[in-house]
Design a protein around this motif. Structure first.
Motif, PDB file in Angstrom:
ATOM      1  N   ILE A 190       0.831  -1.202   0.000  1.00 14.51           N
ATOM      2  CA  ILE A 190       0.000   0.000   0.000  1.00 14.51           C
ATOM      3  C   ILE A 190       0.868   1.255   0.000  1.00 14.51           C
ATOM      4  O   ILE A 190       0.664   2.160  -0.813  1.00 14.51           O
ATOM      5  N   ILE A 191       1.838   1.309   0.892  1.00 25.78           N
ATOM      6  CA  ILE A 191       2.712   2.478   0.971  1.00 25.78           C
ATOM      7  C   ILE A 191       3.484   2.658  -0.329  1.00 25.78           C
ATOM      8  O   ILE A 191       3.590   3.766  -0.860  1.00 25.78           O
ATOM      9  N   GLY A 192       4.019   1.565  -0.854  1.00 26.53           N
ATOM     10  CA  GLY A 192       4.777   1.648  -2.101  1.00 26.53           C
ATOM     11  C   GLY A 192       3.936   2.159  -3.257  1.00 26.53           C
ATOM     12  O   GLY A 192       4.384   3.004  -4.040  1.00 26.53           O
ATOM     13  N   GLU A 193       2.706   1.669  -3.372  1.00 26.92           N
ATOM     14  CA  GLU A 193       1.839   2.110  -4.469  1.00 26.92           C
ATOM     15  C   GLU A 193       1.426   3.565  -4.309  1.00 26.92           C
ATOM     16  O   GLU A 193       1.428   4.325  -5.278  1.00 26.92           O
ATOM     17  N   LEU A 194       1.088   3.975  -3.104  1.00 27.95           N
ATOM     18  CA  LEU A 194       0.708   5.370  -2.906  1.00 27.95           C
ATOM     19  C   LEU A 194       1.875   6.305  -3.194  1.00 27.95           C
ATOM     20  O   LEU A 194       1.702   7.351  -3.824  1.00 27.95           O
ATOM     21  N   LEU A 199       0.251   7.379   7.670  1.00 29.03           N
ATOM     22  CA  LEU A 199       0.327   8.150   6.440  1.00 29.03           C
ATOM     23  C   LEU A 199      -0.570   9.371   6.497  1.00 29.03           C
ATOM     24  O   LEU A 199      -1.665   9.324   7.055  1.00 29.03           O
ATOM     25  N   ILE A 200      -0.091  10.430   5.887  1.00 27.78           N
ATOM     26  CA  ILE A 200      -0.894  11.601   5.616  1.00 27.78           C
ATOM     27  C   ILE A 200      -0.965  11.702   4.100  1.00 27.78           C
ATOM     28  O   ILE A 200       0.064  11.799   3.431  1.00 27.78           O
ATOM     29  N   VAL A 201      -2.169  11.619   3.570  1.00 32.95           N
ATOM     30  CA  VAL A 201      -2.361  11.597   2.122  1.00 32.95           C
ATOM     31  C   VAL A 201      -3.247  12.775   1.734  1.00 32.95           C
ATOM     32  O   VAL A 201      -4.318  12.966   2.308  1.00 32.95           O
ATOM     33  N   HIS A 202      -2.776  13.555   0.767  1.00 32.42           N
ATOM     34  CA  HIS A 202      -3.526  14.693   0.239  1.00 32.42           C
ATOM     35  C   HIS A 202      -3.643  14.518  -1.272  1.00 32.42           C
ATOM     36  O   HIS A 202      -2.633  14.484  -1.958  1.00 32.42           O
ATOM     37  N   GLY A 203      -4.853  14.377  -1.777  1.00 30.72           N
ATOM     38  CA  GLY A 203      -5.042  14.315  -3.216  1.00 30.72           C
ATOM     39  C   GLY A 203      -5.827  13.115  -3.659  1.00 30.72           C
ATOM     40  O   GLY A 203      -6.446  12.404  -2.864  1.00 30.72           O
ATOM     41  N   LYS A 204      -5.802  12.899  -4.959  1.00 30.27           N
ATOM     42  CA  LYS A 204      -6.568  11.829  -5.589  1.00 30.27           C
ATOM     43  C   LYS A 204      -5.732  10.565  -5.699  1.00 30.27           C
ATOM     44  O   LYS A 204      -4.569  10.610  -6.096  1.00 30.27           O
ATOM     45  N   ILE A 205      -6.350   9.423  -5.378  1.00 31.37           N
ATOM     46  CA  ILE A 205      -5.696   8.118  -5.448  1.00 31.37           C
ATOM     47  C   ILE A 205      -6.378   7.301  -6.537  1.00 31.37           C
ATOM     48  O   ILE A 205      -7.610   7.257  -6.602  1.00 31.37           O
ATOM     49  N   ASP A 206      -5.591   6.670  -7.391  1.00 31.23           N
ATOM     50  CA  ASP A 206      -6.136   5.749  -8.384  1.00 31.23           C
ATOM     51  C   ASP A 206      -6.447   4.445  -7.656  1.00 31.23           C
ATOM     52  O   ASP A 206      -5.557   3.627  -7.401  1.00 31.23           O
TER      53      ASP A 206
END
Length: 56
Positions: free
Chosen positions: A10-14, A33-40
């Motif tokens: 998961i981390i690698g793909e993000l 994780l802190i994620v900002h934006g669009k994920i495929d």
């Protein structure tokens, strides 16, 4: 062991997605994780499924 493989996948793909599209996705951290934006989501699901199935 499975949990660690899933976490790495998961981390690698993000982070891969963020590197490909730095203007629309930012990922910070490793254990939390802190994620900002669009994920495929389709790509993320494929990576997770491959990890569970024993893929690379």
């Amino acid at each position: 062991m499975l949990e660690e493989k899933l976490k790495e996948a998961i981390i690698g793909e993000l982070k891969r997605q963020a590197a490909d599209r730095p203007q629309s996705l930012k990922v910070d951290g490793s254990d939390e994780l802190i994620v900002h934006g669009k994920i495929d989501l389709d790509d993320l699901v494929m990576v997770i499924a491959g990890s569970v199935a024993g893929g690379p």
